[in-house]
Design an enzyme around this catalytic site. Structure first.
Site, PDB file in Angstrom:
ATOM      1  N   ASP A 134       6.551   0.158  -9.914  1.00 21.77           N
ATOM      2  CA  ASP A 134       7.813  -0.143 -10.109  1.00 21.77           C
ATOM      3  C   ASP A 134       7.782   0.194  -7.885  1.00 21.77           C
ATOM      4  O   ASP A 134       8.636  -0.163  -7.786  1.00 21.77           O
ATOM      5  CB  ASP A 134       8.695   0.592  -9.651  1.00 21.77           C
ATOM      6  CG  ASP A 134       8.330   1.776 -10.327  1.00 21.77           C
ATOM      7  OD1 ASP A 134       7.943   2.494 -10.190  1.00 21.77           O
ATOM      8  OD2 ASP A 134       9.493   2.540 -10.189  1.00 21.77           O
ATOM      9  N   CYS A 145       5.314   4.437  -8.392  1.00 26.83           N
ATOM     10  CA  CYS A 145       4.586   5.505  -9.385  1.00 26.83           C
ATOM     11  C   CYS A 145       4.110   6.794  -9.068  1.00 26.83           C
ATOM     12  O   CYS A 145       3.872   7.260  -9.928  1.00 26.83           O
ATOM     13  CB  CYS A 145       3.096   4.595  -9.872  1.00 26.83           C
ATOM     14  SG  CYS A 145       2.088   3.832  -9.133  1.00 26.83           S
ATOM     15  N   HIS A 167      -2.882   2.222  -9.241  1.00 33.21           N
ATOM     16  CA  HIS A 167      -1.513   2.411  -9.958  1.00 33.21           C
ATOM     17  C   HIS A 167      -1.349   3.998 -10.094  1.00 33.21           C
ATOM     18  O   HIS A 167      -2.923   4.498 -10.898  1.00 33.21           O
ATOM     19  CB  HIS A 167      -1.274   1.764 -11.034  1.00 33.21           C
ATOM     20  CG  HIS A 167      -0.135   2.424 -11.606  1.00 33.21           C
ATOM     21  ND1 HIS A 167       1.294   2.149 -12.181  1.00 33.21           N
ATOM     22  CD2 HIS A 167      -0.440   2.624 -13.178  1.00 33.21           C
ATOM     23  CE1 HIS A 167       2.035   2.562 -12.723  1.00 33.21           C
ATOM     24  NE2 HIS A 167       1.161   3.356 -13.828  1.00 33.21           N
ATOM     25  N   HIS A 200       5.983  -9.664   3.732  1.00 33.18           N
ATOM     26  CA  HIS A 200       6.159 -10.033   2.117  1.00 33.18           C
ATOM     27  C   HIS A 200       5.201  -8.645   1.876  1.00 33.18           C
ATOM     28  O   HIS A 200       3.766  -8.396   1.423  1.00 33.18           O
ATOM     29  CB  HIS A 200       5.682 -10.713   2.125  1.00 33.18           C
ATOM     30  CG  HIS A 200       5.916 -12.660   2.601  1.00 33.18           C
ATOM     31  ND1 HIS A 200       5.337 -13.438   2.584  1.00 33.18           N
ATOM     32  CD2 HIS A 200       7.048 -12.583   3.375  1.00 33.18           C
ATOM     33  CE1 HIS A 200       5.994 -14.156   2.727  1.00 33.18           C
ATOM     34  NE2 HIS A 200       7.002 -13.464   2.970  1.00 33.18           N
TER      35      HIS A 200
END
Length: 208
Positions: free
Chosen positions: A13, A16, A120, A201
């Protein structure tokens, strides 16, 4: 405590790294916003140490940036959290099998561990056995006189080595991303960062 090394999955999300640290320090996977605030407070309190050269942006800009829950953390944040908790943080990189140790210059007497796959962070722990609930995990380990933490270090390296063998990592120089906002295709972290800077973005998905 005898047991096995386990990788505890943290939700993807954009927070992490913070939730992984929350789990290994406090057994809490929902500490991201609190730890972002800790980091912002630390950085803003010492603008001489945390200057524009160190941060890559102005002190004030960084503090605003790190409080955005869409922004990722890395080495700077792990270093600050190591000092905040007064524990070493060992970060294992699946692709290179390297271990970066944060806080070692302070000779803290405890260590925690995370694992990084290129995109991640997950938490590392020792569990009594397979399929034992997470509440029984040991995540904090005493650092010995020789600056090791015993057998768990070997078990974790075997886990990292197996993840590397399975190529369970993302090479961020060449991975393909699609912008979730405008659907443009991008190659690698460099293009993604440039696109984010130009457009604002930050919602990217990996695709083959």
């Amino acid at each position: 405590m005898d047991g096995i090394a386990v990788r505890r999955v943290i939700p993807s999300d954009n927070s992490c790294i913070f939730n992984a640290v929350g789990f290994i320090m406090d057994h809490d996977k929902h500490k991201a916003q609190e730890l972002r605030q800790v980091i912002a407070a630390t950085v803003s309190s010492d603008p001489e140490k945390y200057n524009e050269v160190f941060l890559g942006k102005s002190n004030a800009s960084y503090c605003q940036w790190i409080l955005d829950n869409q922004k990722w953390g890395g080495a700077i944040e792990l270093s600050i959290l190591s000092e905040y908790y007064k524990r070493e943080i060992a970060a294992y990189d699946v692709q290179t099998m390297r271990c970066d140790l944060y806080g070692q210059e302070h000779n803290f007497d405890e260590r925690v561990m995370v694992i990084y796959d290129g995109l991640h962070y997950d938490a590392l722990a020792m569990s009594p056995a397979e399929d034992v609930p997470e509440e029984f995990d040991q995540t904090i380990f005493s650092v010995r006189n020789d600056r090791t933490i015993g057998n768990i270090e070997r078990l974790v390296f075997e886990l990292v080595k197996e993840a590397n063998r399975k190529r369970s990592y993302t090479n961020t120089s060449y991975f393909k991303l699609r912008c979730g906002v405008c659907q443009i295709g991008l190659i690698g972290q460099k293009e993604a960062v440039e696109h984010a800077q130009i457009t604002g973005h930050v919602n990217f998905q990996e695709f083959n």
